[in-house]
Design a protein around this motif. Structure first.
Motif, PDB file in Angstrom:
ATOM      1  N   LEU A 131       0.827  -1.201   0.000  1.00 51.56           N
ATOM      2  CA  LEU A 131       0.000   0.000   0.000  1.00 51.56           C
ATOM      3  C   LEU A 131       0.860   1.249   0.000  1.00 51.56           C
ATOM      4  N   ILE A 132       0.350   2.274  -0.648  1.00 48.75           N
ATOM      5  CA  ILE A 132       0.998   3.574  -0.640  1.00 48.75           C
ATOM      6  C   ILE A 132      -0.071   4.587  -0.253  1.00 48.75           C
ATOM      7  N   GLY A 133       0.219   5.406   0.758  1.00 48.04           N
ATOM      8  CA  GLY A 133      -0.695   6.471   1.141  1.00 48.04           C
ATOM      9  C   GLY A 133      -0.186   7.789   0.587  1.00 48.04           C
ATOM     10  N   ILE A 134      -1.070   8.553  -0.011  1.00 47.10           N
ATOM     11  CA  ILE A 134      -0.693   9.846  -0.575  1.00 47.10           C
ATOM     12  C   ILE A 134      -1.535  10.918   0.098  1.00 47.10           C
ATOM     13  N   ASN A 135      -0.874  11.906   0.661  1.00 46.21           N
ATOM     14  CA  ASN A 135      -1.548  13.017   1.317  1.00 46.21           C
ATOM     15  C   ASN A 135      -1.299  14.267   0.485  1.00 46.21           C
ATOM     16  N   ILE A 136      -2.328  14.709  -0.222  1.00 52.79           N
ATOM     17  CA  ILE A 136      -2.200  15.907  -1.053  1.00 52.79           C
ATOM     18  C   ILE A 136      -2.655  17.093  -0.209  1.00 52.79           C
ATOM     19  N   ILE A 137      -1.719  17.901   0.203  1.00 51.79           N
ATOM     20  CA  ILE A 137      -2.009  19.055   1.039  1.00 51.79           C
ATOM     21  C   ILE A 137      -2.402  20.221   0.141  1.00 51.79           C
ATOM     22  N   PHE A 138      -3.552  20.814   0.444  1.00 51.80           N
ATOM     23  CA  PHE A 138      -4.065  21.907  -0.376  1.00 51.80           C
ATOM     24  C   PHE A 138      -3.072  23.055  -0.498  1.00 51.80           C
ATOM     25  N   ILE A 156      -0.807  22.750  -3.442  1.00 51.38           N
ATOM     26  CA  ILE A 156      -1.466  23.104  -4.706  1.00 51.38           C
ATOM     27  C   ILE A 156      -1.560  24.626  -4.845  1.00 51.38           C
ATOM     28  N   LEU A 157      -1.829  25.319  -3.740  1.00 53.88           N
ATOM     29  CA  LEU A 157      -1.910  26.786  -3.790  1.00 53.88           C
ATOM     30  C   LEU A 157      -0.580  27.425  -4.172  1.00 53.88           C
ATOM     31  N   LYS A 158       0.531  26.773  -3.870  1.00 54.56           N
ATOM     32  CA  LYS A 158       1.862  27.335  -4.120  1.00 54.56           C
ATOM     33  C   LYS A 158       2.478  26.858  -5.443  1.00 54.56           C
ATOM     34  N   GLU A 159       1.698  26.181  -6.271  1.00 50.25           N
ATOM     35  CA  GLU A 159       2.236  25.675  -7.543  1.00 50.25           C
ATOM     36  C   GLU A 159       2.785  26.808  -8.407  1.00 50.25           C
ATOM     37  N   ALA A 160       3.934  26.590  -8.982  1.00 47.26           N
ATOM     38  CA  ALA A 160       4.477  27.556  -9.941  1.00 47.26           C
ATOM     39  C   ALA A 160       3.793  27.380 -11.302  1.00 47.26           C
ATOM     40  N   GLY A 175      -1.621  22.894 -11.963  1.00 47.37           N
ATOM     41  CA  GLY A 175      -1.868  21.494 -12.273  1.00 47.37           C
ATOM     42  C   GLY A 175      -0.658  20.586 -12.148  1.00 47.37           C
ATOM     43  N   ILE A 176       0.522  21.126 -11.898  1.00 48.20           N
ATOM     44  CA  ILE A 176       1.750  20.327 -11.897  1.00 48.20           C
ATOM     45  C   ILE A 176       1.787  19.317 -10.748  1.00 48.20           C
ATOM     46  N   VAL A 177       1.227  19.688  -9.593  1.00 49.04           N
ATOM     47  CA  VAL A 177       1.228  18.760  -8.454  1.00 49.04           C
ATOM     48  C   VAL A 177       0.426  17.501  -8.807  1.00 49.04           C
ATOM     49  N   MET A 178      -0.789  17.693  -9.312  1.00 52.50           N
ATOM     50  CA  MET A 178      -1.618  16.534  -9.671  1.00 52.50           C
ATOM     51  C   MET A 178      -0.982  15.723 -10.796  1.00 52.50           C
ATOM     52  N   GLN A 179      -0.398  16.387 -11.767  1.00 50.08           N
ATOM     53  CA  GLN A 179       0.270  15.663 -12.856  1.00 50.08           C
ATOM     54  C   GLN A 179       1.372  14.767 -12.302  1.00 50.08           C
ATOM     55  N   ASN A 180       2.128  15.265 -11.347  1.00 56.04           N
ATOM     56  CA  ASN A 180       3.215  14.479 -10.786  1.00 56.04           C
ATOM     57  C   ASN A 180       2.715  13.353  -9.895  1.00 56.04           C
ATOM     58  N   PHE A 181       1.627  13.574  -9.160  1.00 53.54           N
ATOM     59  CA  PHE A 181       1.044  12.479  -8.385  1.00 53.54           C
ATOM     60  C   PHE A 181       0.539  11.378  -9.308  1.00 53.54           C
ATOM     61  N   ILE A 182      -0.073  11.753 -10.406  1.00 52.38           N
ATOM     62  CA  ILE A 182      -0.554  10.760 -11.380  1.00 52.38           C
ATOM     63  C   ILE A 182       0.619   9.978 -11.951  1.00 52.38           C
ATOM     64  N   LYS A 183       1.715  10.651 -12.277  1.00 50.17           N
ATOM     65  CA  LYS A 183       2.911   9.960 -12.776  1.00 50.17           C
ATOM     66  C   LYS A 183       3.467   9.003 -11.723  1.00 50.17           C
ATOM     67  N   LEU A 184       3.472   9.424 -10.453  1.00 49.58           N
ATOM     68  CA  LEU A 184       3.939   8.568  -9.363  1.00 49.58           C
ATOM     69  C   LEU A 184       3.082   7.312  -9.253  1.00 49.58           C
TER      70      LEU A 184
END
Length: 59
Positions: A25-32, A35-39, A42-51
């Motif tokens: 199992l892998i737990g992923i905690n996406i902290i809002f 996402i607010l600090k993205e340069a 959408g890059i955070v979600m793209q990278n989580f999907i790649k992971l």
């Protein structure tokens, strides 16, 4: 600003259902705040999907 609740809650040992216990199992905690600090929007979600895709190929 305060700490993410995941890091300040008390630990609770639970027994997982049998069909989950023997799996990796892998737990992923996406902290809002991340996402607010993205340069790049959408890059955070793209990278989580790649992971996630990378890890599924390893199974």
């Amino acid at each position: 600003m305060s700490a993410d609740l995941a890091f300040v809650l008390e630990k609770d040992n639970i027994k997982l259902p049998r069909h989950i216990r023997k799996k990796n199992l892998i737990g992923i905690n996406i902290i809002f705040l991340i996402i607010l600090k993205e340069a790049l929007p959408g890059i955070v979600m793209q990278n989580f999907i790649k992971l996630i895709h990378y890890n599924f190929r390893k199974i």
